[in-house]
Write a protein that holds these residues in place. Structure first.
Motif, PDB file in Angstrom:
ATOM      1  N   MET A   1       0.923  -1.181  -0.164  1.00  0.00           N
ATOM      2  CA  MET A   1       0.132  -0.046   0.155  1.00  0.00           C
ATOM      3  C   MET A   1       1.018   1.233   0.115  1.00  0.00           C
ATOM      4  O   MET A   1       1.840   1.451   0.793  1.00  0.00           O
ATOM      5  CB  MET A   1      -0.889  -0.125   1.239  1.00  0.00           C
ATOM      6  N   THR A   2       0.789   2.213  -1.003  1.00  0.00           N
ATOM      7  CA  THR A   2       1.172   3.568  -1.139  1.00  0.00           C
ATOM      8  C   THR A   2       0.888   4.334   0.301  1.00  0.00           C
ATOM      9  O   THR A   2      -0.104   4.523   0.793  1.00  0.00           O
ATOM     10  CB  THR A   2       0.770   4.363  -2.184  1.00  0.00           C
ATOM     11  N   TRP A   3       1.873   4.733   1.104  1.00  0.00           N
ATOM     12  CA  TRP A   3       1.907   5.641   2.143  1.00  0.00           C
ATOM     13  C   TRP A   3       1.596   7.130   1.799  1.00  0.00           C
ATOM     14  O   TRP A   3       1.972   7.392   0.611  1.00  0.00           O
ATOM     15  CB  TRP A   3       3.132   5.546   3.073  1.00  0.00           C
ATOM     16  N   LEU A   4       0.893   7.750   2.388  1.00  0.00           N
ATOM     17  CA  LEU A   4       0.606   9.038   2.211  1.00  0.00           C
ATOM     18  C   LEU A   4       1.352  10.008   3.342  1.00  0.00           C
ATOM     19  O   LEU A   4       1.518   9.789   4.416  1.00  0.00           O
ATOM     20  CB  LEU A   4      -0.911   9.713   2.198  1.00  0.00           C
ATOM     21  N   ARG A   5       1.834  11.350   2.748  1.00  0.00           N
ATOM     22  CA  ARG A   5       2.391  12.106   3.613  1.00  0.00           C
ATOM     23  C   ARG A   5       1.343  13.113   4.114  1.00  0.00           C
ATOM     24  O   ARG A   5       0.761  13.752   3.254  1.00  0.00           O
ATOM     25  CB  ARG A   5       3.645  12.958   3.239  1.00  0.00           C
ATOM     26  N   LEU A   6       0.978  13.436   5.320  1.00  0.00           N
ATOM     27  CA  LEU A   6       0.079  14.428   5.885  1.00  0.00           C
ATOM     28  C   LEU A   6       0.825  15.403   6.729  1.00  0.00           C
ATOM     29  O   LEU A   6       1.327  15.065   7.635  1.00  0.00           O
ATOM     30  CB  LEU A   6      -0.951  13.523   6.568  1.00  0.00           C
ATOM     31  N   TYR A   7       0.713  16.615   6.229  1.00  0.00           N
ATOM     32  CA  TYR A   7       1.539  17.647   6.835  1.00  0.00           C
ATOM     33  C   TYR A   7       0.299  18.214   7.849  1.00  0.00           C
ATOM     34  O   TYR A   7      -0.804  18.833   7.160  1.00  0.00           O
ATOM     35  CB  TYR A   7       1.929  18.811   5.986  1.00  0.00           C
ATOM     36  N   SER A  31      -1.434   3.890   6.826  1.00  0.00           N
ATOM     37  CA  SER A  31      -0.166   4.162   5.983  1.00  0.00           C
ATOM     38  C   SER A  31      -0.266   5.634   5.862  1.00  0.00           C
ATOM     39  O   SER A  31      -0.357   6.012   4.664  1.00  0.00           O
ATOM     40  CB  SER A  31      -0.474   3.498   4.962  1.00  0.00           C
ATOM     41  N   VAL A  32      -0.408   6.587   6.991  1.00  0.00           N
ATOM     42  CA  VAL A  32      -0.390   7.923   6.759  1.00  0.00           C
ATOM     43  C   VAL A  32       0.826   8.452   7.564  1.00  0.00           C
ATOM     44  O   VAL A  32       1.002   8.020   8.679  1.00  0.00           O
ATOM     45  CB  VAL A  32      -1.664   8.449   7.165  1.00  0.00           C
ATOM     46  N   GLU A  33       1.677   9.008   6.916  1.00  0.00           N
ATOM     47  CA  GLU A  33       3.102   9.386   7.809  1.00  0.00           C
ATOM     48  C   GLU A  33       2.489  11.057   7.988  1.00  0.00           C
ATOM     49  O   GLU A  33       2.651  11.889   7.100  1.00  0.00           O
ATOM     50  CB  GLU A  33       4.293   9.395   6.684  1.00  0.00           C
ATOM     51  N   VAL A  34       2.603  11.168   9.339  1.00  0.00           N
ATOM     52  CA  VAL A  34       2.620  12.521  10.040  1.00  0.00           C
ATOM     53  C   VAL A  34       3.513  13.508  10.114  1.00  0.00           C
ATOM     54  O   VAL A  34       4.663  12.956  10.552  1.00  0.00           O
ATOM     55  CB  VAL A  34       1.561  12.410  11.169  1.00  0.00           C
ATOM     56  N   LYS A  35       3.648  14.482   9.455  1.00  0.00           N
ATOM     57  CA  LYS A  35       4.608  15.695   9.449  1.00  0.00           C
ATOM     58  C   LYS A  35       3.993  16.881  10.104  1.00  0.00           C
ATOM     59  O   LYS A  35       3.010  17.612   9.637  1.00  0.00           O
ATOM     60  CB  LYS A  35       5.320  15.901   8.422  1.00  0.00           C
ATOM     61  N   THR A  36       4.379  17.305  11.269  1.00  0.00           N
ATOM     62  CA  THR A  36       3.820  18.456  12.006  1.00  0.00           C
ATOM     63  C   THR A  36       4.791  19.606  11.707  1.00  0.00           C
ATOM     64  O   THR A  36       5.835  19.515  11.508  1.00  0.00           O
ATOM     65  CB  THR A  36       3.561  18.270  13.523  1.00  0.00           C
ATOM     66  N   ARG A  37       4.038  20.780  11.993  1.00  0.00           N
ATOM     67  CA  ARG A  37       4.711  22.276  11.700  1.00  0.00           C
ATOM     68  C   ARG A  37       3.945  23.311  12.491  1.00  0.00           C
ATOM     69  O   ARG A  37       2.547  23.058  12.280  1.00  0.00           O
ATOM     70  CB  ARG A  37       5.037  22.328  10.437  1.00  0.00           C
TER      71      ARG A  37
END
Length: 223
Positions: A1-7, A31-37
């Motif tokens: 499964m393709t991972w998604l990048r979630l900002y 499969s959601v990679e969380v990136k916080t800012r």
């Protein structure tokens, strides 16, 4: 499964800690990679945090979406309804609605339209991050010594309200009520706020906060 990048663009450091420590590990199972800012509010000074000017958050989000233009990138926000700037899109229309849930839906829809990117999923917290803490105030009380009586008074004060119903008044907003009873919270919020919410746990947060739950559900279903 393709991972998604979630900002996830958040309003402050407390929200960032919560997203890092709670949402990131949870959404990884979808499969959601969380990136916080934290939202950039002064580009020249590199200052982040708070939303006093809508143009600044709009420009910050637009730059981010331009930098990561890939199809697997997704974007969301975690910002407070309390003290949103008056020039926020949809503000005038939202003020015509009596229920906060209706107002926040109008504001989120207007923000989605303003950004004009299908990868963007706006979320505005009813009414502040501290709303989540009212799901179980004991978790916050246990992190601030000597506050049992103060939190007992606060719990009595809001016992007739659901967490997301605690409003956006200058003295009655979720954080303002806490600070009235426990003034030291104003200095400790980053240290204790996120950990208290994490200890409450997502299942209870979602059960007691329907608008928050709807956001998490949509993040689970990202494609």
């Amino acid at each position: 499964m393709t991972w998604l990048r979630l900002y996830i663009t958040v309003e402050g450091q407390t929200e960032r800690k919560f997203a890092d420590n709670v949402l990131r590990p949870y959404l990884a199972s979808f499969s959601v990679e969380v990136k916080t800012r934290v939202v950039l509010t002064n580009r020249k000074l590199g200052k982040r945090g708070g939303i006093l000017d809508f143009e600044k958050i709009r420009n910050d989000l637009q730059r981010l979406m331009h930098e990561d233009y890939k199809s697997e990138a997704r974007f969301t926000t975690m910002i407070d309804l309390y003290a949103l700037p008056l020039e926020f899109p949809g503000w005038a229309e939202a003020q015509k609605k009596k229920l906060p849930t209706e107002r926040v839906e109008i504001l989120e829809s207007a923000l989605q339209k303003e950004m004009g990117d299908q990868r963007f999923l706006p979320y505005i917290q009813l009414h502040e991050f501290e709303t989540l803490l009212y799901c179980d105030l004991v978790q916050l009380q246990q992190r601030i010594s000597g506050t049992e009586a103060a939190f007992a008074k606060l719990s009595k004060e809001v016992e007739h309200l659901e967490p997301e119903e605690i409003n956006e008044g200058r003295t009655t907003a979720p954080s303002k009520r806490i600070i009235t009873h426990v003034p030291i919270y104003d200095r400790l919020k980053v240290r204790v706020g996120a950990s208290a919410a994490a200890a409450i746990g997502l299942p209870i947060l979602r059960f007691k906060c329907p608008h928050f739950d709807n956001w998490i559900l949509r993040l689970e279903q990202l494609k």
